[in-house]
Design a protein around this motif. Structure first.
Motif, PDB file in Angstrom:
ATOM      1  N   ALA A  64      61.668   1.735-103.748  1.00  0.00           N
ATOM      2  CA  ALA A  64      62.723   2.212-104.638  1.00  0.00           C
ATOM      3  C   ALA A  64      64.101   1.896-104.074  1.00  0.00           C
ATOM      4  N   ALA A  65      64.261   2.076-102.764  1.00  0.00           N
ATOM      5  CA  ALA A  65      65.542   1.762-102.138  1.00  0.00           C
ATOM      6  C   ALA A  65      65.870   0.281-102.275  1.00  0.00           C
ATOM      7  N   ALA A  66      64.863  -0.574-102.121  1.00  0.00           N
ATOM      8  CA  ALA A  66      65.084  -2.017-102.283  1.00  0.00           C
ATOM      9  C   ALA A  66      65.513  -2.344-103.708  1.00  0.00           C
ATOM     10  N   ARG A  67      64.926  -1.675-104.683  1.00  0.00           N
ATOM     11  CA  ARG A  67      65.286  -1.921-106.078  1.00  0.00           C
ATOM     12  C   ARG A  67      66.694  -1.430-106.373  1.00  0.00           C
ATOM     13  N   LEU A  68      67.066  -0.299-105.770  1.00  0.00           N
ATOM     14  CA  LEU A  68      68.432   0.197-105.955  1.00  0.00           C
ATOM     15  C   LEU A  68      69.438  -0.759-105.332  1.00  0.00           C
ATOM     16  N   VAL A  72      72.709  -2.672-107.245  1.00  0.00           N
ATOM     17  CA  VAL A  72      74.129  -2.603-106.900  1.00  0.00           C
ATOM     18  C   VAL A  72      74.654  -3.972-106.453  1.00  0.00           C
ATOM     19  N   GLU A  73      73.804  -4.753-105.788  1.00  0.00           N
ATOM     20  CA  GLU A  73      74.229  -6.095-105.396  1.00  0.00           C
ATOM     21  C   GLU A  73      74.449  -6.974-106.616  1.00  0.00           C
ATOM     22  N   HIS A  74      73.599  -6.839-107.619  1.00  0.00           N
ATOM     23  CA  HIS A  74      73.777  -7.585-108.867  1.00  0.00           C
ATOM     24  C   HIS A  74      75.096  -7.193-109.526  1.00  0.00           C
ATOM     25  N   CYS A  75      75.398  -5.904-109.566  1.00  0.00           N
ATOM     26  CA  CYS A  75      76.650  -5.440-110.171  1.00  0.00           C
ATOM     27  C   CYS A  75      77.853  -5.966-109.403  1.00  0.00           C
ATOM     28  N   GLU A  76      77.773  -5.991-108.097  1.00  0.00           N
ATOM     29  CA  GLU A  76      78.876  -6.510-107.283  1.00  0.00           C
ATOM     30  C   GLU A  76      79.105  -7.993-107.551  1.00  0.00           C
ATOM     31  N   ARG A  77      78.018  -8.748-107.701  1.00  0.00           N
ATOM     32  CA  ARG A  77      78.150 -10.192-107.958  1.00  0.00           C
ATOM     33  C   ARG A  77      78.756 -10.467-109.324  1.00  0.00           C
ATOM     34  N   HIS A  78      78.560  -9.559-110.267  1.00  0.00           N
ATOM     35  CA  HIS A  78      79.040  -9.777-111.630  1.00  0.00           C
ATOM     36  C   HIS A  78      80.179  -8.820-111.981  1.00  0.00           C
ATOM     37  N   GLU A  79      80.928  -8.418-110.960  1.00  0.00           N
ATOM     38  CA  GLU A  79      82.019  -7.476-111.185  1.00  0.00           C
ATOM     39  C   GLU A  79      83.072  -8.086-112.099  1.00  0.00           C
ATOM     40  N   GLY A  80      83.463  -7.351-113.113  1.00  0.00           N
ATOM     41  CA  GLY A  80      84.501  -7.793-114.029  1.00  0.00           C
ATOM     42  C   GLY A  80      85.795  -7.049-113.774  1.00  0.00           C
ATOM     43  N   PRO A  81      86.732  -7.143-114.710  1.00  0.00           N
ATOM     44  CA  PRO A  81      87.986  -6.410-114.554  1.00  0.00           C
ATOM     45  C   PRO A  81      87.755  -4.909-114.668  1.00  0.00           C
ATOM     46  N   GLY A 120      61.747  11.755 -92.878  1.00  0.00           N
ATOM     47  CA  GLY A 120      62.329  10.566 -93.478  1.00  0.00           C
ATOM     48  C   GLY A 120      63.823  10.750 -93.705  1.00  0.00           C
ATOM     49  N   THR A 121      64.377   9.895 -94.548  1.00  0.00           N
ATOM     50  CA  THR A 121      65.827   9.898 -94.712  1.00  0.00           C
ATOM     51  C   THR A 121      66.297  10.302 -96.089  1.00  0.00           C
ATOM     52  N   GLY A 122      65.390  10.420 -97.060  1.00  0.00           N
ATOM     53  CA  GLY A 122      65.857  10.603 -98.428  1.00  0.00           C
ATOM     54  C   GLY A 122      66.723   9.424 -98.828  1.00  0.00           C
ATOM     55  N   LYS A 123      66.283   8.223 -98.455  1.00  0.00           N
ATOM     56  CA  LYS A 123      67.178   7.064 -98.431  1.00  0.00           C
ATOM     57  C   LYS A 123      67.656   6.597 -99.795  1.00  0.00           C
ATOM     58  N   VAL A 124      66.956   6.878-100.872  1.00  0.00           N
ATOM     59  CA  VAL A 124      67.396   6.370-102.172  1.00  0.00           C
ATOM     60  C   VAL A 124      68.673   7.081-102.610  1.00  0.00           C
ATOM     61  N   CYS A 125      68.650   8.400-102.616  1.00  0.00           N
ATOM     62  CA  CYS A 125      69.867   9.138-102.956  1.00  0.00           C
ATOM     63  C   CYS A 125      70.978   8.866-101.946  1.00  0.00           C
ATOM     64  N   ASP A 126      70.636   8.771-100.667  1.00  0.00           N
ATOM     65  CA  ASP A 126      71.638   8.498 -99.644  1.00  0.00           C
ATOM     66  C   ASP A 126      72.297   7.143 -99.861  1.00  0.00           C
TER      67      ASP A 126
END
Length: 213
Positions: A64-68, A72-81, A120-126
């Motif tokens: 799940a963390a990898a998918r998240l 966000v990386e996809h959104c950063e690559r396609h950041e608009g105004p 664990g870390t609760g890494k997805v929300c973190d």
């Protein structure tokens, strides 16, 4: 090679089935027998890939963390105004859409407390929290938020909203929807953004429709 590919397919199928069961039943009530049965493999095959229930939950959380991160990386690559606030809005729509469709991501948000208790870390929300905080701090520095808005507090609201939609989506698919998220942003944005830099909010799931706030 064929055996490795078959093993990978089985592992991925088990992760998806586990995500569905963990999301629907919760960690404690989730049955490994049900999970393996949903994939059509034996309990022994499940334990070959994941020796314990906790190992399986940790693997679901990691997936799940990898998918998240991918979202966000996809959104950063396609950041608009629109700046950092707009980027948070855009990413939130992507996350909520995936929550409605992807049981692994949904379970990842919900397994956080269980995994924290287990060391664990609760890494997805973190992960989501850290990313939103960093963008909102940048927005504050750039003058995109009202001076009295604390970026970390606003980020906590966004994360709580996201996790809440994931939990509510177990019972009613309406909750993790664009319409629900639009209602949140239409209410929130006028309270926190600087008037001179209004972001836009997608309305009721139509990509081409936007409303100035």
């Amino acid at each position: 090679m064929v055996k490795q590919e078959r093993a990978l397919r089985t592992r991925n199928a088990l992760l998806t089935a586990a995500g569905e069961v963990f999301s629907r039943e919760g960690y404690r009530a989730a049955s490994l027998t049900v999970i393996s049965g949903n994939v059509g493999v034996s309990s022994g095959a499940l334990h070959f890939h994941f020796p314990t229930k906790l190992d399986l939950a940790a693997a679901v959380e990691e997936a799940a963390a990898a998918r998240l991160r991918s979202i966000v990386e996809h959104c950063e690559r396609h950041e608009g105004p629109g700046g950092s606030v707009q980027l948070v809005i855009d990413a939130s729509y992507q996350v909520v859409e995936r929550l409605a469709q992807d049981p692994v991501l949904r379970a990842g948000f919900e397994l956080g407390e269980t995994m924290e208790r287990a060391g664990g870390t609760g890494k997805v929300c973190d992960l989501w929290q850290r990313w939103v905080v960093s963008l909102l701090r940048h927005a504050q520095e750039a003058g995109g938020l009202r001076p009295d808005v604390v970026p970390d507090h606003l980020a906590s609201v966004v994360v709580a909203m996201t996790a809440g939609l994931a939990a509510l989506g177990r019972r009613d698919a309406h909750w993790p929807s664009r319409a629900t998220l639009t209602s949140f942003w239409l209410l929130m944005l006028p309270q926190v953004t600087a008037a001179e830099t209004p972001p836009t909010c997608v309305v009721h799931g139509h990509d081409s429709a936007a409303e100035e706030l």
